[in-house]
Design an enzyme around this catalytic site. Sequence first.
Site, PDB file in Angstrom:
ATOM      1  N   HIS A  14     -11.123  -4.327  14.053  1.00 46.22           N
ATOM      2  CA  HIS A  14     -11.368  -3.352  12.253  1.00 46.22           C
ATOM      3  C   HIS A  14     -10.424  -4.068  11.711  1.00 46.22           C
ATOM      4  CE1 HIS A  14     -13.531  -0.387   9.594  1.00 46.22           C
ATOM      5  NE2 HIS A  14     -12.662  -1.516   9.359  1.00 46.22           N
ATOM      6  N   HIS A  16      -9.805  -6.412   8.081  1.00 46.87           N
ATOM      7  CA  HIS A  16     -10.422  -6.751   6.833  1.00 46.87           C
ATOM      8  C   HIS A  16      -8.637  -7.599   6.031  1.00 46.87           C
ATOM      9  CE1 HIS A  16     -12.388  -2.838   5.442  1.00 46.87           C
ATOM     10  NE2 HIS A  16     -11.507  -2.207   6.239  1.00 46.87           N
ATOM     11  N   LYS A 100     -22.239  -3.615   9.303  1.00 44.13           N
ATOM     12  CA  LYS A 100     -21.426  -2.526   9.082  1.00 44.13           C
ATOM     13  C   LYS A 100     -22.379  -1.979   8.165  1.00 44.13           C
ATOM     14  CE  LYS A 100     -17.832  -0.098   8.038  1.00 44.13           C
ATOM     15  NZ  LYS A 100     -17.057  -0.383   8.280  1.00 44.13           N
ATOM     16  N   HIS A 137     -18.936   3.522   9.051  1.00 45.04           N
ATOM     17  CA  HIS A 137     -17.911   4.246   8.424  1.00 45.04           C
ATOM     18  C   HIS A 137     -18.454   5.550   8.175  1.00 45.04           C
ATOM     19  CE1 HIS A 137     -14.762   4.521   4.939  1.00 45.04           C
ATOM     20  NE2 HIS A 137     -15.209   5.963   5.248  1.00 45.04           N
ATOM     21  N   HIS A 175     -12.375   4.156  12.934  1.00 45.66           N
ATOM     22  CA  HIS A 175     -11.294   4.651  12.535  1.00 45.66           C
ATOM     23  C   HIS A 175     -11.138   5.853  12.370  1.00 45.66           C
ATOM     24  CE1 HIS A 175     -13.511   4.304   8.752  1.00 45.66           C
ATOM     25  NE2 HIS A 175     -13.183   2.975   8.460  1.00 45.66           N
ATOM     26  N   ASP A 248      -7.904  -1.456  10.959  1.00 47.88           N
ATOM     27  CA  ASP A 248      -8.744  -1.106   9.813  1.00 47.88           C
ATOM     28  C   ASP A 248      -7.349  -2.184   8.148  1.00 47.88           C
ATOM     29  OD1 ASP A 248     -10.386  -0.825   7.889  1.00 47.88           O
ATOM     30  OD2 ASP A 248      -9.761   1.132   7.868  1.00 47.88           O
TER      31      ASP A 248
HETATM   32  O1  DOR Z   1      -8.177   2.125   3.735  1.00 54.26           O
HETATM   33  C1  DOR Z   1      -9.447   1.450   3.313  1.00 54.26           C
HETATM   34  N1  DOR Z   1      -9.550   0.238   3.121  1.00 54.26           N
HETATM   35  N2  DOR Z   1     -10.696   1.798   3.718  1.00 54.26           N
HETATM   36  C2  DOR Z   1     -12.374   1.474   3.995  1.00 54.26           C
HETATM   37  O2  DOR Z   1     -12.666   2.237   4.566  1.00 54.26           O
HETATM   38  C3  DOR Z   1     -11.934   0.022   2.803  1.00 54.26           C
HETATM   39  C4  DOR Z   1     -10.576  -0.525   3.400  1.00 54.26           C
HETATM   40  C5  DOR Z   1     -10.581  -1.645   2.049  1.00 54.26           C
HETATM   41  O3  DOR Z   1     -11.539  -2.234   2.120  1.00 54.26           O
HETATM   42  O4  DOR Z   1      -9.911  -1.980   1.161  1.00 54.26           O
HETATM   43 ZN    ZN Z   2     -11.669  -0.663   6.922  1.00 51.17          ZN
END
Ligand code: DOR
Ligand code: ZN
Length: 346
Positions: A14, A16, A100, A137, A175, A248
Amino acid sequence: MTDTITIRRPDDWHVHLRDDAMLTVVAPFTARQFARAIIMPNLSPPVTSAASAAAYRDRIMAALPDGSDFTPLMTCYLTDDANADDIAVGHAEGIFTAAKLYPANATTNSAHGVTDVAHIMPVLERMQTIGMPLLVHGEVTDGDIDIFDREAVFIERVLEKLIRQLPGLKIVFEHITTVQAVQFVDRAGPNVAATITPHHLHINRNAMFAGGIRPHAYCLPVAKREQHRLALRKAATSGSAKYFLGTDSAPHEIHAKESACGCAGIFNAPYALESYAAMFDEEDALDRLEAFASENGPRFYGLPCNEGRITLERRSAVVPQTIEASGSTLVPFHAGDELDWRIVRS
Ligand code: DOR
Ligand code: ZN
């Protein structure tokens, strides 16, 4: 005392990686440690089609340093209009590894998320049939539910029902942050698993208010009370195959974090494996790090484990206060702290 540990190369289930200049800055940190990663689709606009996922995958590969050995595993962002046929074709073509579910408005770039799981039942039924994992989520978004209760209420209102309706659907509860989530995952069948982040293993909600407001400790789901952090540490180090690594890592520019309305997300990619190793060491469970980081995830996803190895050594180093590149300034998780483990060979 163990001073070095060599494990199979891990994967991040997971992450980003963002896009454009930010992608170029952050992707190398993930690729340095992890052989594969599940790439979150919450770009703006979100990744909702196989064509946009394939194009994003190409941009990720182009952002990596020469010689990187890294495979991005792409995901489809589900909306109320998601089409079962399109998603099944994307999966069959090897573009989508998973889909997702963001409840609409639960977090960053989730405005196009799902307003009610009932709207996507045909998609979820198809995913169950073809064995495609659903990544969740797990937070309700109702303003009248206390933010610290949103995960527990999501379990009661959404997940309990979903696993009754679709008992064969592969679900990764992403998460997780609560003892209720651990209990839910433990009780569910082997088709239900969870990822746990480094930050939820290291901090509780006090971290957001230590001597003042601390935006770099703010993420969603928000960190909870200490009893929940302890339950997560126990789950991660338990040896149960249902729990695996998912950082995450969610970078935002420093000015977007340090703001009157700061963004949610903790950028932990630069020292992610070191952070997990420190926690396993504190729990006297280094012998279980490999299963959590490198075995449980691939087994759940039905993928082979990586053949490469990575070595960590007990040697303390201070995490920098900021990471600067390509005009971006990012504050990493553990900024200014000492971490006792370093990657020495990968
Ligand atoms: O803290 C977070 N940031 N939680 C999420 O679910 C998305 C993520 C983000 O994309 O910044
Ligand atoms: Zn995330």
